[in-house]
Design a protein around this motif. Structure first.
Motif, PDB file in Angstrom:
ATOM      1  N   SER A 190       0.853  -1.373  -0.140  1.00 33.44           N
ATOM      2  CA  SER A 190      -0.099  -0.027   0.028  1.00 33.44           C
ATOM      3  C   SER A 190       0.774   1.366   0.116  1.00 33.44           C
ATOM      4  CB  SER A 190      -0.874   0.108   1.088  1.00 33.44           C
ATOM      5  OG  SER A 190       0.034  -0.024   2.340  1.00 33.44           O
ATOM      6  N   ARG A 191       0.118   2.375  -0.166  1.00 32.48           N
ATOM      7  CA  ARG A 191       0.969   3.597  -0.235  1.00 32.48           C
ATOM      8  C   ARG A 191       2.033   4.123   0.962  1.00 32.48           C
ATOM      9  NH1 ARG A 191      -1.776   7.722   0.608  1.00 32.48           N
ATOM     10  NH2 ARG A 191      -3.573   7.062   1.751  1.00 32.48           N
ATOM     11  N   LEU A 192       1.330   3.618   2.171  1.00 33.50           N
ATOM     12  CA  LEU A 192       2.319   4.082   3.178  1.00 33.50           C
ATOM     13  C   LEU A 192       2.935   2.789   3.680  1.00 33.50           C
ATOM     14  CD1 LEU A 192       0.193   6.516   5.021  1.00 33.50           C
ATOM     15  CD2 LEU A 192       1.998   6.996   3.431  1.00 33.50           C
ATOM     16  N   GLY A 193       2.862   1.809   2.865  1.00 31.22           N
ATOM     17  CA  GLY A 193       3.653   0.381   3.376  1.00 31.22           C
ATOM     18  C   GLY A 193       2.874  -0.439   4.618  1.00 31.22           C
ATOM     19  N   VAL A 194       1.687  -0.063   4.971  1.00 27.89           N
ATOM     20  CA  VAL A 194       1.112  -0.755   5.806  1.00 27.89           C
ATOM     21  C   VAL A 194       0.694  -2.101   5.649  1.00 27.89           C
ATOM     22  CG1 VAL A 194      -0.839  -0.591   7.483  1.00 27.89           C
ATOM     23  CG2 VAL A 194       0.605   1.551   7.153  1.00 27.89           C
ATOM     24  N   THR A 195       0.043  -2.322   4.262  1.00 27.70           N
ATOM     25  CA  THR A 195      -0.563  -3.400   3.992  1.00 27.70           C
ATOM     26  C   THR A 195       0.184  -4.200   2.824  1.00 27.70           C
ATOM     27  OG1 THR A 195      -2.761  -2.405   4.274  1.00 27.70           O
ATOM     28  CG2 THR A 195      -2.674  -4.385   2.921  1.00 27.70           C
ATOM     29  N   THR A 196       0.428  -5.231   2.618  1.00 27.97           N
ATOM     30  CA  THR A 196       1.368  -6.068   1.860  1.00 27.97           C
ATOM     31  C   THR A 196       0.225  -7.374   1.518  1.00 27.97           C
ATOM     32  OG1 THR A 196       2.713  -7.092   3.522  1.00 27.97           O
ATOM     33  CG2 THR A 196       3.440  -5.213   2.449  1.00 27.97           C
ATOM     34  N   TYR A 197       0.501  -7.987   0.409  1.00 25.65           N
ATOM     35  CA  TYR A 197       0.004  -9.210  -0.091  1.00 25.65           C
ATOM     36  C   TYR A 197       1.201  -9.823  -1.077  1.00 25.65           C
ATOM     37  CZ  TYR A 197      -4.552  -7.202   1.036  1.00 25.65           C
ATOM     38  OH  TYR A 197      -5.873  -6.590   2.026  1.00 25.65           O
ATOM     39  N   TYR A 198       1.032 -11.150  -0.746  1.00 24.42           N
ATOM     40  CA  TYR A 198       1.896 -12.054  -1.637  1.00 24.42           C
ATOM     41  C   TYR A 198       1.322 -12.987  -2.498  1.00 24.42           C
ATOM     42  CZ  TYR A 198       5.441  -9.533   1.285  1.00 24.42           C
ATOM     43  OH  TYR A 198       6.384  -8.720   1.979  1.00 24.42           O
ATOM     44  N   ALA A 199       1.699 -13.559  -3.498  1.00 26.76           N
ATOM     45  CA  ALA A 199       1.103 -14.764  -3.936  1.00 26.76           C
ATOM     46  C   ALA A 199       1.868 -15.805  -3.053  1.00 26.76           C
ATOM     47  CB  ALA A 199       1.942 -14.907  -5.244  1.00 26.76           C
ATOM     48  N   ASP A 200       0.794 -17.126  -2.998  1.00 29.30           N
ATOM     49  CA  ASP A 200       1.210 -18.069  -2.478  1.00 29.30           C
ATOM     50  C   ASP A 200       2.694 -18.737  -2.682  1.00 29.30           C
ATOM     51  OD1 ASP A 200      -2.089 -19.624  -2.287  1.00 29.30           O
ATOM     52  OD2 ASP A 200      -1.064 -17.932  -0.974  1.00 29.30           O
ATOM     53  N   SER A 254       2.759   0.762 -10.739  1.00 29.00           N
ATOM     54  CA  SER A 254       2.244   1.498 -10.034  1.00 29.00           C
ATOM     55  C   SER A 254       0.826   1.738  -9.992  1.00 29.00           C
ATOM     56  CB  SER A 254       2.945   2.772  -9.737  1.00 29.00           C
ATOM     57  OG  SER A 254       2.531   3.593 -11.084  1.00 29.00           O
ATOM     58  N   GLY A 255      -0.030   1.715  -8.933  1.00 25.10           N
ATOM     59  CA  GLY A 255      -1.352   2.211  -9.072  1.00 25.10           C
ATOM     60  C   GLY A 255      -2.058   1.824  -7.731  1.00 25.10           C
ATOM     61  N   GLN A 256      -3.315   1.034  -8.062  1.00 23.07           N
ATOM     62  CA  GLN A 256      -4.070   0.892  -6.858  1.00 23.07           C
ATOM     63  C   GLN A 256      -3.774  -0.423  -6.174  1.00 23.07           C
ATOM     64  OE1 GLN A 256      -6.303   3.256  -5.983  1.00 23.07           O
ATOM     65  NE2 GLN A 256      -5.433   4.292  -7.497  1.00 23.07           N
ATOM     66  N   LEU A 257      -3.729  -0.441  -4.893  1.00 24.46           N
ATOM     67  CA  LEU A 257      -3.428  -1.934  -4.161  1.00 24.46           C
ATOM     68  C   LEU A 257      -4.478  -3.129  -4.852  1.00 24.46           C
ATOM     69  CD1 LEU A 257      -1.765  -2.693  -1.752  1.00 24.46           C
ATOM     70  CD2 LEU A 257      -3.848  -2.492  -0.167  1.00 24.46           C
ATOM     71  N   GLY A 258      -3.787  -3.855  -4.923  1.00 23.45           N
ATOM     72  CA  GLY A 258      -4.527  -5.280  -5.766  1.00 23.45           C
ATOM     73  C   GLY A 258      -3.644  -6.263  -6.278  1.00 23.45           C
ATOM     74  N   THR A 259      -4.230  -7.200  -6.638  1.00 22.09           N
ATOM     75  CA  THR A 259      -3.493  -8.435  -7.141  1.00 22.09           C
ATOM     76  C   THR A 259      -3.776  -8.803  -8.578  1.00 22.09           C
ATOM     77  OG1 THR A 259      -5.097 -10.074  -6.407  1.00 22.09           O
ATOM     78  CG2 THR A 259      -3.353  -9.498  -4.695  1.00 22.09           C
ATOM     79  N   VAL A 260      -4.218  -7.974  -9.222  1.00 23.85           N
ATOM     80  CA  VAL A 260      -4.526  -8.154 -10.668  1.00 23.85           C
ATOM     81  C   VAL A 260      -3.799  -6.986 -11.278  1.00 23.85           C
ATOM     82  CG1 VAL A 260      -6.560  -9.584 -10.464  1.00 23.85           C
ATOM     83  CG2 VAL A 260      -6.746  -7.080 -10.594  1.00 23.85           C
TER      84      VAL A 260
END
Length: 121
Positions: A52-62, A98-104
């Motif tokens: 996320s923009r401020l680094g608070v939220t992260t997601y990873y592929a399995d 860069s863009g919106q937080l997402g996995t696609v």
């Protein structure tokens, strides 16, 4: 339009580590979520990680969870992907976006040119 330049790819042995970097132009870096995707030969581009923009939220592929860490330094306009315990199946061209937080891919509007990661003995 944000311009993104990746670096840090290369040839590494299985079990090794690499840290990819992606530096963005402009003064609005902290306005965007950032992501990493990869594309192996003959395969479609796939999601790796996002932050996320401020680094608070992260997601990873399995496929990389537990072996990779995404982080960002907004003062340096840079996002990083630390990859450990690399496997041959991690071989791919890695792209930052860069863009919106997402996995696609459609969540991201600007893309870098990519950096090659090759895992081989």
């Amino acid at each position: 339009q944000v311009q993104l330049v990746e670096s840090g790819g290369g040839l590494v042995q299985p079990g090794g580590s690499l840290r990819l970097s992606c530096t963005a132009s402009g003064r609005t870096f902290s306005s965007y979520a950032m992501g990493w995707f990869r594309q192996a030969p003959g395969k479609e581009r796939e999601f790796v990680s996002t932050i996320s923009r401020l680094g608070v939220t992260t997601y990873y592929a399995d496929s990389v969870k537990g072996r990779s860490t995404i982080s960002r330094d907004n003062a340096k306009n840079t996002v990083y992907l630390q990859m450990n315990n690399l496997k041959p199946e991690d071989t791919a061209v890695y792209y930052c976006a860069s863009g919106q937080l997402g996995t696609v891919q459609t969540s991201f509007s600007s893309w870098g040119q990519g950096t090659q990661v090759t895992v081989s003995s």
